[in-house]
Design a protein around this motif. Structure first.
Motif, mmCIF file in Angstrom:
data_model
loop_
_atom_site.group_PDB
_atom_site.id
_atom_site.type_symbol
_atom_site.label_atom_id
_atom_site.label_comp_id
_atom_site.label_asym_id
_atom_site.label_seq_id
_atom_site.Cartn_x
_atom_site.Cartn_y
_atom_site.Cartn_z
ATOM 1 N N TYR A 9 0.500 -1.128 -0.030
ATOM 2 C CA TYR A 9 -0.305 -0.136 -0.236
ATOM 3 C C TYR A 9 1.170 1.454 -0.279
ATOM 4 N N ILE A 10 0.784 2.105 -1.096
ATOM 5 C CA ILE A 10 1.593 2.981 -0.971
ATOM 6 C C ILE A 10 1.371 4.460 -0.048
ATOM 7 N N ASN A 11 2.430 4.632 0.411
ATOM 8 C CA ASN A 11 2.398 5.578 1.399
ATOM 9 C C ASN A 11 2.797 6.515 0.701
ATOM 10 N N TRP A 12 1.710 7.346 0.802
ATOM 11 C CA TRP A 12 2.363 9.328 0.276
ATOM 12 C C TRP A 12 2.887 9.654 0.672
ATOM 13 N N ASN A 13 3.383 10.243 2.293
ATOM 14 C CA ASN A 13 3.738 10.582 2.941
ATOM 15 C C ASN A 13 5.707 10.419 3.320
ATOM 16 N N ASN B 155 8.847 9.696 0.691
ATOM 17 C CA ASN B 155 9.544 10.723 0.115
ATOM 18 C C ASN B 155 9.525 9.558 -1.568
ATOM 19 N N ILE B 156 9.237 10.596 -2.767
ATOM 20 C CA ILE B 156 9.202 10.373 -4.085
ATOM 21 C C ILE B 156 10.066 9.421 -4.980
ATOM 22 N N LEU B 157 10.422 9.029 -3.766
ATOM 23 C CA LEU B 157 11.942 7.730 -4.985
ATOM 24 C C LEU B 157 12.092 7.161 -4.381
ATOM 25 N N GLN C 152 11.365 14.810 -8.883
ATOM 26 C CA GLN C 152 11.501 15.711 -7.258
ATOM 27 C C GLN C 152 12.165 17.059 -7.179
ATOM 28 N N GLU C 153 10.267 17.654 -6.344
ATOM 29 C CA GLU C 153 10.376 19.382 -5.867
ATOM 30 C C GLU C 153 9.754 19.191 -4.660
ATOM 31 N N ARG C 154 10.435 20.446 -3.745
ATOM 32 C CA ARG C 154 9.687 20.607 -2.808
ATOM 33 C C ARG C 154 8.552 21.831 -2.931
ATOM 34 N N HIS C 155 7.139 21.548 -1.598
ATOM 35 C CA HIS C 155 5.965 21.508 -2.542
ATOM 36 C C HIS C 155 5.464 21.728 -1.013
ATOM 37 N N ASN C 156 4.692 22.668 -0.907
ATOM 38 C CA ASN C 156 3.291 22.627 0.017
ATOM 39 C C ASN C 156 1.919 21.622 -0.019
ATOM 40 N N LYS C 157 2.027 21.639 -0.876
ATOM 41 C CA LYS C 157 0.491 20.242 -0.813
ATOM 42 C C LYS C 157 0.574 19.600 0.005
ATOM 43 N N PRO C 158 -0.609 19.013 0.266
ATOM 44 C CA PRO C 158 -1.087 17.571 0.921
ATOM 45 C C PRO C 158 -1.133 16.466 -0.085
ATOM 46 N N THR C 159 0.025 15.416 0.595
ATOM 47 C CA THR C 159 0.150 14.010 -0.187
ATOM 48 C C THR C 159 -0.914 13.240 0.139
ATOM 49 N N GLY C 160 -0.219 12.861 -1.210
ATOM 50 C CA GLY C 160 -2.074 12.142 -1.595
ATOM 51 C C GLY C 160 -2.574 12.925 -2.773
ATOM 52 N N GLU D 106 -3.137 13.186 -18.717
ATOM 53 C CA GLU D 106 -1.392 13.367 -17.090
ATOM 54 C C GLU D 106 -2.838 13.116 -16.075
ATOM 55 N N ILE D 107 -2.179 12.425 -15.195
ATOM 56 C CA ILE D 107 -2.331 12.885 -13.654
ATOM 57 C C ILE D 107 -1.104 13.144 -12.380
ATOM 58 N N LYS D 108 -0.921 14.203 -11.611
ATOM 59 C CA LYS D 108 -0.231 14.401 -11.025
ATOM 60 C C LYS D 108 -0.402 14.499 -9.923
ATOM 61 N N ILE D 109 0.350 13.742 -8.550
ATOM 62 C CA ILE D 109 0.272 13.173 -7.494
ATOM 63 C C ILE D 109 0.676 13.592 -6.503
ATOM 64 N N SER D 110 0.762 13.982 -5.601
ATOM 65 C CA SER D 110 1.808 14.735 -4.903
ATOM 66 C C SER D 110 2.356 13.655 -3.297
ATOM 67 N N ALA D 111 3.298 13.676 -3.085
ATOM 68 C CA ALA D 111 4.440 13.162 -2.267
ATOM 69 C C ALA D 111 5.295 13.946 -1.799
ATOM 70 N N ALA D 112 6.181 13.701 -0.592
ATOM 71 C CA ALA D 112 6.824 13.347 0.088
ATOM 72 C C ALA D 112 8.049 14.008 -1.193
ATOM 73 N N SER D 113 8.667 15.449 -1.070
ATOM 74 C CA SER D 113 9.491 15.815 -2.363
ATOM 75 C C SER D 113 9.279 15.605 -3.069
ATOM 76 N N GLY D 114 8.281 15.766 -3.469
ATOM 77 C CA GLY D 114 8.090 16.041 -4.973
ATOM 78 C C GLY D 114 6.154 15.275 -5.710
ATOM 79 N N PHE D 115 6.394 14.420 -7.056
ATOM 80 C CA PHE D 115 4.654 14.359 -7.139
ATOM 81 C C PHE D 115 5.601 13.136 -8.289
ATOM 82 N N TYR D 116 4.392 12.240 -8.682
ATOM 83 C CA TYR D 116 4.086 11.165 -8.971
ATOM 84 C C TYR D 116 2.934 11.455 -10.371
ATOM 85 N N PHE D 117 3.312 10.880 -11.553
ATOM 86 C CA PHE D 117 2.517 10.556 -12.435
ATOM 87 C C PHE D 117 1.926 9.060 -13.297
#
Length: 308
Positions: A209-213, A215-217, A250-258, A267-278
């Motif tokens: 189960y993916i934990n979006w909290n 790190n994106i890596l 990889q990108e710093r941001h202040n969006k809620p993770t997940g 395209e769907i852009k999903i926030s995670a710690a330290s970046g985004f997943y597509f």
């Protein structure tokens, strides 16, 4: 001139299928093939290859270590055994049924990643280099003397399936070369494994189960390490979707993770710690596997929806 050495072959598909075909096509003398457990769904494929090549088949009831089976194996008078993926610890009595022991084929650079599933752990842990090892089998898993190793770099987008497939073929090539040299010289040189604290490769049970909290890596590696044999899941609208593949930034941001940050037609852009997943391939329940464009058309995900 030395006679061709008699080989006893055992293993489980898919590695066993690739290696057995290679040894047959190389013209090596395979006296018999030991099939895996009767519960193994692919055992008949291995039996078919052996039968088509006119090779004797051996079957045990519960384990190769059974006294009656050990006696049957020893009666073949084989010079050496080959193990290409197997799920039983083998007893000293069984390992002594051939003159020069058994070569085990392992898809990592031993002593790193001893265990049943190196592929998953190598990718998940972010290794940049891995390899294959041939070693003599002993009574424990993956601890015997090393015969030879080959290393190679992992590709940037390497999945578990890709690594699984290419190590199978690399092992088959190295095994054939080693056995040809054994035929020519009558011996195999080996050395003890290095001592130390190395990462291991235990078998995998269940889904992830993916934990979006995270790190994106870490998330991106988990998804590649799961593809295609395991499920990397995330909650979506009260159920779960499986993310099979995608890309990341990889990108710093202040969006809620997940959180779904952006949706376009492809395209769907999903926030995670330290970046985004597509994600680019998604499985939705029993409905099927979709490209991200198809998923967007069918399920209409919205900006600001949360995945958990």
């Amino acid at each position: 001139m030395l006679k061709n050495k008699k080989i006893l072959f055992m293993g489980m598909p898919d590695m066993a299928l690739v290696c057995l075909n290679k040894l047959i096509n190389t013209g090596l003398d395979i006296s018999a093939v030991i099939l895996p457990d009767k519960t193994n769904i692919s055992r008949q494929n291995l039996a078919n290859v052996a039968q088509n090549a006119g090779i004797k088949i051996l079957e045990y009831e519960d384990t190769p270590n059974e006294p009656g089976f050990t006696e049957k194996t020893k009666a073949l008078n084989c010079d050496i055994g080959v193990i290409c993926s197997f799920n039983h610890k083998l007893s000293a009595d069984f390992l002594n049924t051939t003159k020069d022991g058994f070569i085990n084929c392992h898809p990592s650079l031993l002593p790193k990643y001893r265990g049943a599933n190196p592929y998953f752990h190598i990718i998940k842990n972010g290794e940049t280099t891995t390899g294959i090892t041939l070693h003599f089998a002993d009574e424990n898993f993956d601890t015997g003397k090393i015969i030879t190793r080959e290393s190679f770099p992992l590709m940037k987008k390497e999945t578990m399936g890709m690594l699984f497939s290419r190590t199978n073929f690399m092992i088959a090539e190295l095994l054939a070369k080693t056995l040809i040299r054994y035929n020519q010289t009558g011996e195999i040189i080996s050395y003890h494994q290095e001592e130390g604290d190395y990462p291991t490769a235990p078998n995998i049970q269940g889904d992830f189960y993916i934990n979006w909290n995270n790190n994106i890596l870490e998330i991106e590696r988990l998804i590649r390490a799961s593809n295609p044999f395991y499920n990397a899941l995330t909650a979506f609208r009260g159920g779960f979707i499986r993310i099979i593949s995608g890309d990341y930034k990889q990108e710093r941001h202040n969006k809620p993770t997940g959180q779904i940050i952006k949706v376009t037609k492809d395209e769907i852009k999903i926030s995670a710690a330290s970046g985004f997943y597509f994600p680019d391939v998604i499985q939705a329940g029993s409905w099927g596997i979709y490209s991200v464009k198809e998923f967007i058309e069918k399920f209409n995900p919205h900006k600001d929806e949360i995945l958990r």
